[in-house]
Design an enzyme around this catalytic site. Structure first.
Site, short mmCIF file in Angstrom:
data_model
loop_
_atom_site.label_atom_id
_atom_site.label_comp_id
_atom_site.label_asym_id
_atom_site.label_seq_id
_atom_site.Cartn_x
_atom_site.Cartn_y
_atom_site.Cartn_z
N ARG A 197 -2.36 -11.63 -2.11
CA ARG A 197 -1.18 -12.36 -1.70
C ARG A 197 -1.42 -13.86 -1.84
O ARG A 197 -2.54 -14.34 -1.77
CB ARG A 197 -0.81 -12.02 -0.25
CG ARG A 197 -0.37 -10.57 -0.08
CD ARG A 197 -0.02 -10.26 1.36
NE ARG A 197 0.54 -8.91 1.50
CZ ARG A 197 -0.18 -7.82 1.66
NH1 ARG A 197 -1.51 -7.91 1.74
NH2 ARG A 197 0.39 -6.64 1.77
N LYS A 224 -2.53 -9.14 6.04
CA LYS A 224 -1.24 -8.79 6.64
C LYS A 224 -1.36 -7.55 7.50
O LYS A 224 -0.75 -7.45 8.57
CB LYS A 224 -0.20 -8.59 5.53
CG LYS A 224 1.21 -8.39 6.05
CD LYS A 224 2.20 -8.31 4.90
CE LYS A 224 3.63 -8.14 5.42
NZ LYS A 224 4.59 -8.05 4.30
N HIS A 283 5.23 -13.72 -5.51
CA HIS A 283 4.87 -12.42 -4.96
C HIS A 283 5.00 -11.32 -6.02
O HIS A 283 4.35 -10.28 -5.92
CB HIS A 283 5.72 -12.08 -3.75
CG HIS A 283 5.22 -10.89 -2.98
ND1 HIS A 283 4.04 -10.89 -2.27
CD2 HIS A 283 5.73 -9.62 -2.86
CE1 HIS A 283 3.84 -9.70 -1.72
NE2 HIS A 283 4.84 -8.91 -2.07
N ARG A 286 1.88 -10.05 -7.66
CA ARG A 286 1.23 -8.90 -7.01
C ARG A 286 1.86 -7.58 -7.48
O ARG A 286 1.16 -6.61 -7.74
CB ARG A 286 1.34 -9.06 -5.49
CG ARG A 286 0.77 -7.90 -4.66
CD ARG A 286 0.78 -8.29 -3.20
NE ARG A 286 0.53 -7.18 -2.29
CZ ARG A 286 -0.68 -6.74 -1.94
NH1 ARG A 286 -1.76 -7.29 -2.46
NH2 ARG A 286 -0.81 -5.76 -1.08
N TRP A 309 -2.84 -2.30 1.38
CA TRP A 309 -1.59 -1.88 2.03
C TRP A 309 -1.88 -1.03 3.25
O TRP A 309 -2.83 -0.25 3.27
CB TRP A 309 -0.73 -1.09 1.04
CG TRP A 309 0.04 -1.96 0.10
CD1 TRP A 309 1.13 -2.71 0.38
CD2 TRP A 309 -0.23 -2.17 -1.30
NE1 TRP A 309 1.56 -3.39 -0.75
CE2 TRP A 309 0.74 -3.07 -1.80
CE3 TRP A 309 -1.20 -1.68 -2.18
CZ2 TRP A 309 0.78 -3.48 -3.12
CZ3 TRP A 309 -1.18 -2.09 -3.49
CH2 TRP A 309 -0.20 -2.98 -3.96
N TYR A 318 5.40 2.23 -6.74
CA TYR A 318 4.95 2.05 -8.12
C TYR A 318 4.72 3.38 -8.85
O TYR A 318 4.42 3.38 -10.04
CB TYR A 318 3.64 1.26 -8.13
CG TYR A 318 3.72 -0.04 -7.37
CD1 TYR A 318 4.33 -1.17 -7.92
CD2 TYR A 318 3.20 -0.15 -6.08
CE1 TYR A 318 4.42 -2.35 -7.21
CE2 TYR A 318 3.29 -1.33 -5.36
CZ TYR A 318 3.90 -2.43 -5.94
OH TYR A 318 3.99 -3.61 -5.24
#
Length: 345
Positions: A197, A224, A283, A286, A309, A318
């Site tokens: 990020r 995050k 972003h 990414r 994640w 994805y």
């Protein structure tokens, strides 16, 4: 005891003994004796009901907002949550938390961008973030602090399903050539190779990099999902890092010896325009990294670990980019059986 004024102030102060034996002392916030007396009587009555009938003491919205933010000072989203709470305090300020209804909260979720100091229209996602903040505060008030009996049931607003924005390798090369700022170019190139990020790239320190072992890491308080992220470095990522050696003893990516405190959005848009790329945010670098991985055959579970994640659902966005693993099952619904090959003895 009762209400009285202090010598140094014109404000009436409240002072009484509660039925449980505790003493209540606070400012009335007014110089009007009648209003101060009304507040005194109200507080004394509430204290009696809490002590004799077992009712919960009342708390106003500002108390909940202040405690909620105080307990989340270390969160990366504290700035946005503070803005959300300031907005809601302007609507529910002075209200008893227990008196605020679900319908009132849903009606208060901002629609007008100007009302919350934003230029762009408010998307459903932005409105859901306001909703998420106040939902969490009411949940804490009910479950953690035991201030109210039950938290209002606040549903998510429906968000339109958006496409994953990614670009090809040729487009990425054009974008890197179009970036005239050396630091921005290096950060972007590193993003294409690691998927980190933007905040993690801009704040990356040399103490988080091991060039010999070909790895970097993101500390839990920087991630995050609040979990450490291990970052394997390929040859192109290493080449980017080696070009930064000597520019700063502390931070990896610097401009004039200092880390970037803000991203130059205008320079970014200009570079995208030069490269012929539309609607591409940083972003999306990414997203592009993740898309290249899936198209290259990286398993989704591995991608989840690489990208840091929190949930597998985030990675499933994805999956449609590489349906090859399903090809062997496509023939299960054929209307006509394929011709059989003759066996030659």
């Amino acid at each position: 005891m009762g209400i009285r004024k202090r010598k140094s102030s014109d404000i009436w102060h409240i002072d009484f003994r509660a039925p449980g034996g505790g003493r209540v002392r606070q400012s009335s916030g007014t110089s009007d004796k009648r209003k101060a007396q009304e507040l005194h009587d109200k507080l004394k009555h509430e204290a009696w009901r809490v002590a004799k009938l077992g009712e919960k003491p009342r708390h106003i919205f500002e108390e909940g907002a202040a405690r909620f933010l105080r307990e989340r000072m270390e969160k990366t989203t504290i700035t946005s949550m503070t803005a959300h709470m300031m907005y809601f305090c302007g609507i529910f300020g002075g209200r008893d938390l227990a008196s605020i209804t679900r319908s009132e909260i849903m009606a208060a979720i901002p629609v007008d961008a100007v009302r919350v100091g934003r230029k762009a229209p408010l998307t459903a996602g932005t409105r859901n973030r306001y909703l998420s903040t106040i939902r969490a505060m009411f949940y804490d008030a009910a479950k953690e602090w035991e201030w109210i009996e039950k938290a209002p049931n606040l549903p998510e607003l429906e968000e339109p399903t958006g496409r994953i924005r990614w670009i090809t390798r040729d487009e990425a090369k054009r974008l890197l050539r179009a970036l005239t700022d050396e630091c921005m170019q290096a950060c972007t190139a590193f993003g294409f190779q690691t998927g980190l990020r933007q905040s993690n790239i801009l704040k990356l320190e040399w103490s988080q990099v091991d060039l010999v072992a070909k790895r970097a890491w993101i500390h839990p308080d920087q991630a995050k999902a609040r979990k450490p992220i291990g970052v394997p470095l390929n040859e192109e990522a290493l080449a980017v890092l080696r070009r930064q050696i000597g520019k700063s003893d502390e931070f990896v990516f610097v401009s004039a010896g200092e880390p970037l405190d803000r991203w130059d959005a205008y320079a970014w848009k200009l570079a995208c325009r030069r490269a012929g790329i539309k609607k591409f945010r940083f972003h999306d670098v990414r997203h592009t990294w993740a898309s290249w991985h899936v198209q290259g055959g990286t398993p989704l579970q591995v991608l989840k670990e690489l990208g840091g994640w929190a949930t597998f659902e985030m990675v499933l966005r994805y999956a449609h980019l590489a349906p090859d693993h399903l090809a062997q099952h496509a023939g299960a619904v054929l209307l006509h059986e394929p011709p059989r090959l003759a066996v030659v003895s």
